[in-house]
Design a protein around this motif. Structure first.
Motif, PDB file in Angstrom:
ATOM      1  N   PRO A 197       0.840  -1.206   0.000  1.00 40.95           N
ATOM      2  CA  PRO A 197       0.000   0.000   0.000  1.00 40.95           C
ATOM      3  C   PRO A 197       0.874   1.255   0.000  1.00 40.95           C
ATOM      4  CG  PRO A 197       0.014  -1.002   2.172  1.00 40.95           C
ATOM      5  CD  PRO A 197       0.790  -1.912   1.280  1.00 40.95           C
ATOM      6  N   PHE A 198       0.376   2.316  -0.617  1.00 41.20           N
ATOM      7  CA  PHE A 198       1.025   3.628  -0.633  1.00 41.20           C
ATOM      8  C   PHE A 198      -0.036   4.659  -0.264  1.00 41.20           C
ATOM      9  CE2 PHE A 198       4.045   1.304  -3.214  1.00 41.20           C
ATOM     10  CZ  PHE A 198       5.261   1.869  -2.876  1.00 41.20           C
ATOM     11  N   PRO A 199      -0.296   4.856   1.043  1.00 39.58           N
ATOM     12  CA  PRO A 199      -1.316   5.812   1.474  1.00 39.58           C
ATOM     13  C   PRO A 199      -1.030   7.215   0.937  1.00 39.58           C
ATOM     14  CG  PRO A 199      -0.605   4.455   3.313  1.00 39.58           C
ATOM     15  CD  PRO A 199       0.342   4.177   2.181  1.00 39.58           C
ATOM     16  N   GLY A 200      -2.099   7.877   0.455  1.00 41.89           N
ATOM     17  CA  GLY A 200      -1.986   9.233  -0.059  1.00 41.89           C
ATOM     18  C   GLY A 200      -1.420   9.336  -1.458  1.00 41.89           C
ATOM     19  N   VAL A 201      -1.321   8.200  -2.143  1.00 43.14           N
ATOM     20  CA  VAL A 201      -0.722   8.157  -3.480  1.00 43.14           C
ATOM     21  C   VAL A 201      -1.742   7.631  -4.484  1.00 43.14           C
ATOM     22  CG1 VAL A 201       1.069   7.035  -4.882  1.00 43.14           C
ATOM     23  CG2 VAL A 201       1.615   7.862  -2.579  1.00 43.14           C
ATOM     24  N   ASP A 202      -1.818   8.286  -5.645  1.00 37.47           N
ATOM     25  CA  ASP A 202      -2.619   7.782  -6.766  1.00 37.47           C
ATOM     26  C   ASP A 202      -1.682   7.064  -7.727  1.00 37.47           C
ATOM     27  OD1 ASP A 202      -5.105   8.759  -5.889  1.00 37.47           O
ATOM     28  OD2 ASP A 202      -4.662  10.739  -6.709  1.00 37.47           O
ATOM     29  N   ARG A 203      -2.122   5.904  -8.211  1.00 31.25           N
ATOM     30  CA  ARG A 203      -1.262   5.075  -9.053  1.00 31.25           C
ATOM     31  C   ARG A 203      -1.904   4.832 -10.415  1.00 31.25           C
ATOM     32  NH1 ARG A 203       0.977   0.082  -5.545  1.00 31.25           N
ATOM     33  NH2 ARG A 203       2.296  -0.051  -7.405  1.00 31.25           N
ATOM     34  N   THR A 204      -1.061   4.687 -11.422  1.00 31.09           N
ATOM     35  CA  THR A 204      -1.482   4.259 -12.748  1.00 31.09           C
ATOM     36  C   THR A 204      -0.543   3.144 -13.176  1.00 31.09           C
ATOM     37  OG1 THR A 204      -2.211   6.504 -13.292  1.00 31.09           O
ATOM     38  CG2 THR A 204      -1.987   4.952 -15.113  1.00 31.09           C
ATOM     39  N   LEU A 205      -1.109   1.990 -13.441  1.00 31.43           N
ATOM     40  CA  LEU A 205      -0.352   0.811 -13.845  1.00 31.43           C
ATOM     41  C   LEU A 205      -0.698   0.507 -15.297  1.00 31.43           C
ATOM     42  CD1 LEU A 205       0.373  -2.237 -11.806  1.00 31.43           C
ATOM     43  CD2 LEU A 205      -0.966  -2.641 -13.855  1.00 31.43           C
ATOM     44  N   THR A 206       0.323   0.259 -16.129  1.00 30.84           N
ATOM     45  CA  THR A 206       0.101  -0.036 -17.539  1.00 30.84           C
ATOM     46  C   THR A 206       0.898  -1.271 -17.922  1.00 30.84           C
ATOM     47  OG1 THR A 206      -0.094   2.348 -17.941  1.00 30.84           O
ATOM     48  CG2 THR A 206       0.099   0.931 -19.865  1.00 30.84           C
ATOM     49  N   LEU A 207       0.213  -2.275 -18.451  1.00 31.91           N
ATOM     50  CA  LEU A 207       0.859  -3.521 -18.859  1.00 31.91           C
ATOM     51  C   LEU A 207       1.807  -3.261 -20.028  1.00 31.91           C
ATOM     52  CD1 LEU A 207       0.847  -6.630 -18.366  1.00 31.91           C
ATOM     53  CD2 LEU A 207      -0.867  -6.768 -20.198  1.00 31.91           C
ATOM     54  N   LEU A 208       3.042  -3.779 -19.901  1.00 33.34           N
ATOM     55  CA  LEU A 208       4.044  -3.669 -20.966  1.00 33.34           C
ATOM     56  C   LEU A 208       4.276  -5.015 -21.640  1.00 33.34           C
ATOM     57  CD1 LEU A 208       6.710  -1.469 -19.132  1.00 33.34           C
ATOM     58  CD2 LEU A 208       4.935  -0.719 -20.744  1.00 33.34           C
ATOM     59  N   ALA A 209       4.232  -6.100 -20.869  1.00 33.16           N
ATOM     60  CA  ALA A 209       4.472  -7.443 -21.406  1.00 33.16           C
ATOM     61  C   ALA A 209       3.806  -8.461 -20.494  1.00 33.16           C
ATOM     62  CB  ALA A 209       5.968  -7.717 -21.497  1.00 33.16           C
ATOM     63  N   GLY A 210       3.370  -9.564 -21.089  1.00 31.36           N
ATOM     64  CA  GLY A 210       2.709 -10.623 -20.332  1.00 31.36           C
ATOM     65  C   GLY A 210       1.230 -10.674 -20.651  1.00 31.36           C
ATOM     66  N   ASP A 211       0.542 -11.614 -19.995  1.00 28.74           N
ATOM     67  CA  ASP A 211      -0.876 -11.838 -20.268  1.00 28.74           C
ATOM     68  C   ASP A 211      -1.810 -11.053 -19.368  1.00 28.74           C
ATOM     69  OD1 ASP A 211      -0.412 -13.527 -22.391  1.00 28.74           O
ATOM     70  OD2 ASP A 211      -0.323 -15.305 -21.123  1.00 28.74           O
ATOM     71  N   GLY A 212      -1.272 -10.209 -18.502  1.00 28.30           N
ATOM     72  CA  GLY A 212      -2.132  -9.354 -17.698  1.00 28.30           C
ATOM     73  C   GLY A 212      -2.023  -9.605 -16.217  1.00 28.30           C
ATOM     74  N   VAL A 213      -2.636  -8.681 -15.480  1.00 28.85           N
ATOM     75  CA  VAL A 213      -2.665  -8.760 -14.028  1.00 28.85           C
ATOM     76  C   VAL A 213      -4.048  -8.318 -13.556  1.00 28.85           C
ATOM     77  CG1 VAL A 213      -1.634  -6.456 -13.816  1.00 28.85           C
ATOM     78  CG2 VAL A 213      -1.555  -7.994 -11.882  1.00 28.85           C
ATOM     79  N   ARG A 259      -6.012   3.046 -13.470  1.00 27.70           N
ATOM     80  CA  ARG A 259      -5.785   3.946 -12.325  1.00 27.70           C
ATOM     81  C   ARG A 259      -6.420   3.366 -11.067  1.00 27.70           C
ATOM     82  NH1 ARG A 259      -4.996   9.754 -13.264  1.00 27.70           N
ATOM     83  NH2 ARG A 259      -6.068   9.853 -11.292  1.00 27.70           N
ATOM     84  N   PHE A 260      -5.748   3.587  -9.919  1.00 29.75           N
ATOM     85  CA  PHE A 260      -6.294   3.135  -8.643  1.00 29.75           C
ATOM     86  C   PHE A 260      -5.605   3.876  -7.506  1.00 29.75           C
ATOM     87  CE2 PHE A 260      -2.929   0.308  -9.953  1.00 29.75           C
ATOM     88  CZ  PHE A 260      -2.158   0.116  -8.811  1.00 29.75           C
ATOM     89  N   SER A 261      -6.206   3.805  -6.335  1.00 33.75           N
ATOM     90  CA  SER A 261      -5.675   4.463  -5.149  1.00 33.75           C
ATOM     91  C   SER A 261      -4.627   3.582  -4.478  1.00 33.75           C
ATOM     92  CB  SER A 261      -6.805   4.745  -4.151  1.00 33.75           C
ATOM     93  OG  SER A 261      -6.267   5.171  -2.923  1.00 33.75           O
ATOM     94  N   GLY A 262      -3.511   4.184  -4.103  1.00 33.79           N
ATOM     95  CA  GLY A 262      -2.485   3.470  -3.357  1.00 33.79           C
ATOM     96  C   GLY A 262      -2.892   3.167  -1.925  1.00 33.79           C
ATOM     97  N   ASP A 263      -4.040   3.720  -1.496  1.00 32.43           N
ATOM     98  CA  ASP A 263      -4.550   3.456  -0.147  1.00 32.43           C
ATOM     99  C   ASP A 263      -5.085   2.026  -0.012  1.00 32.43           C
ATOM    100  OD1 ASP A 263      -4.142   6.146   0.718  1.00 32.43           O
ATOM    101  OD2 ASP A 263      -5.990   6.718  -0.311  1.00 32.43           O
ATOM    102  N   LEU A 264      -5.457   1.418  -1.129  1.00 35.19           N
ATOM    103  CA  LEU A 264      -6.099   0.105  -1.101  1.00 35.19           C
ATOM    104  C   LEU A 264      -5.118  -1.017  -0.804  1.00 35.19           C
ATOM    105  CD1 LEU A 264      -8.373   0.461  -4.266  1.00 35.19           C
ATOM    106  CD2 LEU A 264      -9.030   0.770  -1.866  1.00 35.19           C
TER     107      LEU A 264
END
Length: 190
Positions: A52-68, A88-93
């Motif tokens: 977790p990263f409280p107070g942080v907004d995150r954006t994750l983008t797949l570069l390689a592989g079948d997904g997450v 996009r998702f909250s780092g609080d989660l």
């Protein structure tokens, strides 16, 4: 002035939980846990919790592989399955990651909520940072050129700007018809 990076030369740090590695591209307030913004490449090796990263907004983008699949009961259940499609998702989660097709590689952009914002887009045309903005351009495929007469870039390479410098003439231009990149535009909140 931009800085170059190549995924193959960035130092890899093992996650505390052992589920993957991170290669930091850039960080505002480099080397601290109290960053304003951070860009990195993560190799996710197995299913398990995300830190977790409280107070942080995150954006994750797949570069390689079948997904997450990112999940947090009652909050989020999203699949990042297409290369170049940001999630996009909250780092609080308290998120759990599942890898339906095995290990994968992602671009991870994190910004301190209330101080910075980030927008990640897949691009196939010229990109130039706005004055005062930070940013990262990561080449997915094709050939690109950073600046007039600058370095040529290929898949796994890119450039980043800290946001405090003069960026006139700093565009990154595609040179091949198959060119595609991820552009993370990072701006300070006033």
């Amino acid at each position: 002035m931009h800085s170059y990076f190549d995924i193959e030369t960035l130092a890899a740090s093992r996650w505390r939980n052992g589920g993957g590695t991170t290669r930091e591209i850039a960080s505002q307030a480099a080397g601290t846990d109290d960053f304003g913004w951070r860009a990195s490449i993560a190799d996710i090796d197995r299913d398990g919790p995300f830190s977790p990263f409280p107070g942080v907004d995150r954006t994750l983008t797949l570069l390689a592989g079948d997904g997450v699949v990112l999940s947090c009961p009652g909050e989020i259940d999203r699949l990042a399955a297409r290369v170049g499609e940001p999630v996009r998702f909250s780092g609080d989660l308290a998120l759990t990651a599942e890898l339906p097709g095995g290990s994968c590689r992602v671009l991870n952009i994190m910004v301190r909520r209330g101080h910075w914002t980030a927008r990640v887009d897949r691009v196939d045309g010229p990109v130039a940072p706005a004055v005062g903005h930070a940013g990262v351009l990561y080449v997915l495929r094709g050939r690109w050129q950073a600046g007039a007469g600058g370095r040529f870039l290929r898949s796994g390479q890119g450039v980043w700007w800290s946001g405090g410098e003069d960026v006139s003439g700093e565009s990154v231009t595609p040179l091949s018809p198959d060119a595609a990149a991820l552009w993370a535009d990072v701006a300070r909140v006033d």
